[in-house]
Motif scaffolding. Structure first.
Motif, short mmCIF file in Angstrom:
data_model
loop_
_atom_site.label_atom_id
_atom_site.label_comp_id
_atom_site.label_asym_id
_atom_site.label_seq_id
_atom_site.Cartn_x
_atom_site.Cartn_y
_atom_site.Cartn_z
N TRP A 104 11.60 -5.75 3.12
CA TRP A 104 12.31 -4.51 3.49
C TRP A 104 12.56 -5.01 4.78
O TRP A 104 13.86 -4.59 4.83
CB TRP A 104 11.07 -4.00 3.95
N ASP A 105 11.84 -5.81 5.91
CA ASP A 105 12.89 -6.12 7.37
C ASP A 105 14.24 -7.21 6.58
O ASP A 105 14.81 -6.62 7.18
CB ASP A 105 11.76 -6.65 8.27
N GLN A 106 13.45 -7.89 6.06
CA GLN A 106 14.02 -8.95 5.88
C GLN A 106 15.27 -9.27 4.75
O GLN A 106 16.03 -9.25 4.78
CB GLN A 106 13.87 -10.24 6.29
N GLN A 107 15.30 -8.41 3.44
CA GLN A 107 15.67 -8.79 2.81
C GLN A 107 16.15 -6.87 2.19
O GLN A 107 16.88 -6.78 0.83
CB GLN A 107 15.00 -9.03 2.06
N GLN A 108 15.38 -5.63 2.61
CA GLN A 108 15.32 -4.53 2.52
C GLN A 108 14.89 -4.28 0.30
O GLN A 108 15.78 -3.82 -0.30
CB GLN A 108 17.26 -3.89 2.02
N LEU A 109 13.90 -4.98 0.33
CA LEU A 109 13.78 -5.53 -0.52
C LEU A 109 12.09 -4.02 -0.80
O LEU A 109 11.36 -4.66 0.09
CB LEU A 109 13.30 -6.07 -1.15
N ARG A 110 12.01 -3.06 -1.70
CA ARG A 110 11.25 -2.47 -1.46
C ARG A 110 9.81 -3.31 -2.15
O ARG A 110 10.18 -2.82 -4.00
CB ARG A 110 11.59 -1.08 -2.08
N ALA A 111 9.12 -3.96 -2.24
CA ALA A 111 7.94 -4.24 -3.24
C ALA A 111 6.89 -3.02 -3.08
O ALA A 111 6.64 -2.29 -2.23
CB ALA A 111 7.47 -4.91 -2.92
N GLU A 112 6.43 -2.82 -4.61
CA GLU A 112 5.30 -2.15 -4.58
C GLU A 112 3.83 -3.02 -4.45
O GLU A 112 4.02 -4.47 -5.14
CB GLU A 112 5.19 -1.78 -6.17
N ILE A 113 2.41 -2.62 -4.84
CA ILE A 113 1.28 -3.42 -5.01
C ILE A 113 1.02 -2.40 -5.17
O ILE A 113 -0.17 -1.03 -5.20
CB ILE A 113 0.62 -3.00 -3.04
N PRO A 114 0.36 -2.74 -6.76
CA PRO A 114 -0.02 -1.52 -8.52
C PRO A 114 -1.43 -2.45 -7.26
O PRO A 114 -2.37 -2.40 -6.94
CB PRO A 114 0.00 -3.31 -8.77
N SER A 115 -2.49 -0.96 -7.56
CA SER A 115 -3.69 -1.30 -7.78
C SER A 115 -4.55 -1.49 -9.63
O SER A 115 -3.72 -1.56 -10.19
CB SER A 115 -4.00 0.23 -7.91
N ARG A 116 -6.02 -1.95 -9.41
CA ARG A 116 -6.54 -2.07 -10.64
C ARG A 116 -6.65 -1.31 -11.52
O ARG A 116 -6.37 -0.28 -11.18
CB ARG A 116 -7.86 -3.02 -10.38
N GLY A 117 -5.75 -1.50 -12.99
CA GLY A 117 -6.00 -0.80 -13.71
C GLY A 117 -4.25 0.37 -13.78
O GLY A 117 -4.22 0.95 -14.75
N GLN A 118 -3.54 -0.18 -13.11
CA GLN A 118 -2.60 0.64 -13.35
C GLN A 118 -1.69 0.06 -13.88
O GLN A 118 -1.72 -0.91 -14.35
CB GLN A 118 -1.93 0.31 -11.46
N SER A 119 -0.63 0.74 -14.70
CA SER A 119 0.54 0.19 -15.71
C SER A 119 1.57 0.78 -15.35
O SER A 119 1.70 1.83 -14.53
CB SER A 119 -0.30 1.24 -16.78
N ILE A 120 2.85 -0.27 -15.43
CA ILE A 120 3.53 -0.01 -14.91
C ILE A 120 4.57 -0.27 -16.30
O ILE A 120 4.51 -0.95 -17.31
CB ILE A 120 4.72 -0.34 -13.99
N VAL A 121 5.56 0.68 -16.09
CA VAL A 121 6.56 1.15 -18.07
C VAL A 121 7.96 -0.17 -16.84
O VAL A 121 8.36 0.31 -15.97
CB VAL A 121 7.25 2.29 -18.64
N TYR A 122 8.47 -1.12 -17.88
CA TYR A 122 10.16 -1.69 -17.74
C TYR A 122 11.16 -1.68 -18.38
O TYR A 122 10.26 -1.21 -20.04
CB TYR A 122 10.52 -2.63 -16.65
#
Length: 467
Positions: A449-467
């Motif tokens: 975020w500080d250097q590239q203004q990129l908002r990274a996510e930190i998924p937890s075990r068992g979490q799902s995402i859709v894209y």
């Protein structure tokens, strides 16, 4: 629509496993790795899949390290019969890694069952065996870096050089669904830009979603030259004390780097009269695999091997002794000083290094050198964290040997390398951080975020995402 479910190496380092589900590709795993730390038999018996292995269509394997591949025999044992896609070098290394790992597990299990019988406890059944290893290897489909492999109804898989170990890959998956193209990139483990023998990690420029490792996301490594000077100093100091050096061997990658560096010191006249012992049958076998794939490795180092008319890592160091059987390993105990002992395993979770610790860790003339990441719960981590005593083979030993870490020899990129790698993607992709402890994950997310203004996510075990 595609779904990613994070099943391992989510807010932890080991046990890499992520499930990708898509009509274009089917149901595939990105890696199928083993957790590390604690008692090996108990750990493996406790490993459970959060899915039915028989429903998995394929495994996309980033590389052969066990924390990425070690559960493949269990996957096969429980019904998986799909393809395992990887690079050709990974397929060759996988044979060595899995035969050794499962062999050690079965021997440890046999000892556990002998103890259980004495105590009137039931025997523990193996969760996999050598037949499962052979089954896994028959499912491997090896390809070259940059080769695009059509897979599933409308998917394309391509492996790119990750620069981590021989055959290690960044996995690119392109899905074509309803006239739309979506690209997922899984970094696997990314190497350092100045690693010997390895090429720099390949840079990609387009992705919708990136899964990126974060093992050293909160810090930098020493540069290679500083680490080599540290190695010179440690060897000289230990030599003057009349001691020996023990190096826990990561069989793939680090062992070959160490052999190369020691060979360079020898030809520079800076190795004194050290006797060097490679006391790991797996590391010996892996080194021979490396020799067969030298044309894949970094050009400068391979040319250096040729300059001294040595065409293999095994013969590059004239003072190298190979200890293959247990008698040769035990014979090293008769040498009281002047021995550099490279022995498995890299995190000291088992293998011959523990026997050498039993013989030498209580002697303040000796030194232990760690050359890579030590996972939580491992003996290596306990020693690096400054323990004063340690239990080996049911006996307690005082730790008097010097404990040193050569951070610059890590096979993982530091924070700067990770930031540089992700910075090549334009526009910035949705970025999910995996394969790291909490401090490393948080540090990398803040830096992104500080250097590239990129908002990274930190998924937890068992979490799902859709894209």
């Amino acid at each position: 629509m595609a779904t990613i479910t994070f099943l391992g190496a989510a807010q932890e380092v080991t046990g890499s496993c992520h499930m990708l589900e898509s009509p274009a590709l089917g149901r595939v795993l990105l890696d199928c790795g083993m957790h590390q730390g604690g008692d090996a038999v108990e750990r493996i018996q406790d490993e459970q899949f959060a899915f039915d292995p028989s429903t998995i269509d394929a495994v996309l394997l980033s590389h052969a390290h066990l924390d990425h591949s070690g559960m493949l025999p269990k996957l096969y044992h429980e019904g998986f019969r799909g393809d395992i896609l990887c690079t050709r070098a990974t397929a060759e290394l996988l044979s060595v890694m899995l035969h050794d790992s499962v062999g050690l597990y079965l021997r440890d299990l046999e000892r556990t069952n002998i103890r259980n019988a004495r105590r009137g406890k039931p025997a523990v059944e193996p969760v996999f065996d050598m037949e499962d290893v052979e089954g896994v290897l028959k499912l491997c489909r090896g390809s070259l870096y940059g080769e695009r492999v059509d897979y599933g109804p409308a998917g394309v898989v391509c492996f790119h050089d990750a620069g981590h170990i021989l055959g290690s890959a960044i996995v690119e998956v392109v899905l074509n669904e309803q006239s739309q193209q979506k690209t997922l990139v899984f970094s696997g483990d990314l190497g350092k830009r100045d690693s010997v023998l390895m090429n720099e990690p390949a840079t990609l420029q387009q992705a919708d979603v990136v899964l990126m490792e974060s093992t050293y996301g909160d810090r930098e490594h020493r540069d290679e030259e500083s680490s080599l000077q540290q190695l010179r100093d440690i060897l000289q100091q230990t030599w003057r004390r009349g001691g020996s050096v023990m190096i826990p061997a990561f069989a793939v990658g680090r062992t070959q780097d160490i052999l190369f560096h020691l060979g360079c010191l020898h030809y520079q006249g800076e190795l004194d009269n050290w006797q060097v012992f490679l006391d790991s049958p797996m590391a010996i076998a892996v080194t021979r695999v490396y020799d067969r794939w030298l044309d894949l490795l970094d050009g400068d180092e391979v040319r250096h091997l040729s300059d001294v008319q040595k065409t293999s890592l095994e013969t590059f160091l004239p003072t190298l002794n190979l200890a293959i059987d247990t008698e040769e390993s035990m014979a090293i105990n008769r040498i009281k000083g002047g021995a550099i002992i490279i022995a498995g395993s890299g995190m000291c979770t088992g293998g011959r290094i523990r026997h050498h610790f039993k013989q030498r860790i209580w002697d303040d003339r000796n030194t232990v050198i760690f050359t890579g990441y030590q996972a939580q719960g491992t003996l290596g981590r306990i020693l690096v964290d400054g323990a004063k005593r340690v239990k080996l083979f049911n006996e307690e030993y005082v730790i008097k040997a010097q404990i040193e870490t050569l951070g610059g020899l890590s096979a993982h990129a530091g924070q700067g390398g990770l930031l540089d790698w992700i910075g090549h993607f334009q526009p910035a992709p949705r970025t999910l951080l995996v394969h790291g402890e909490s401090r490393a994950l948080d540090g990398l997310r803040e830096a992104l975020w500080d250097q590239q203004q990129l908002r990274a996510e930190i998924p937890s075990r068992g979490q799902s995402i859709v894209y």
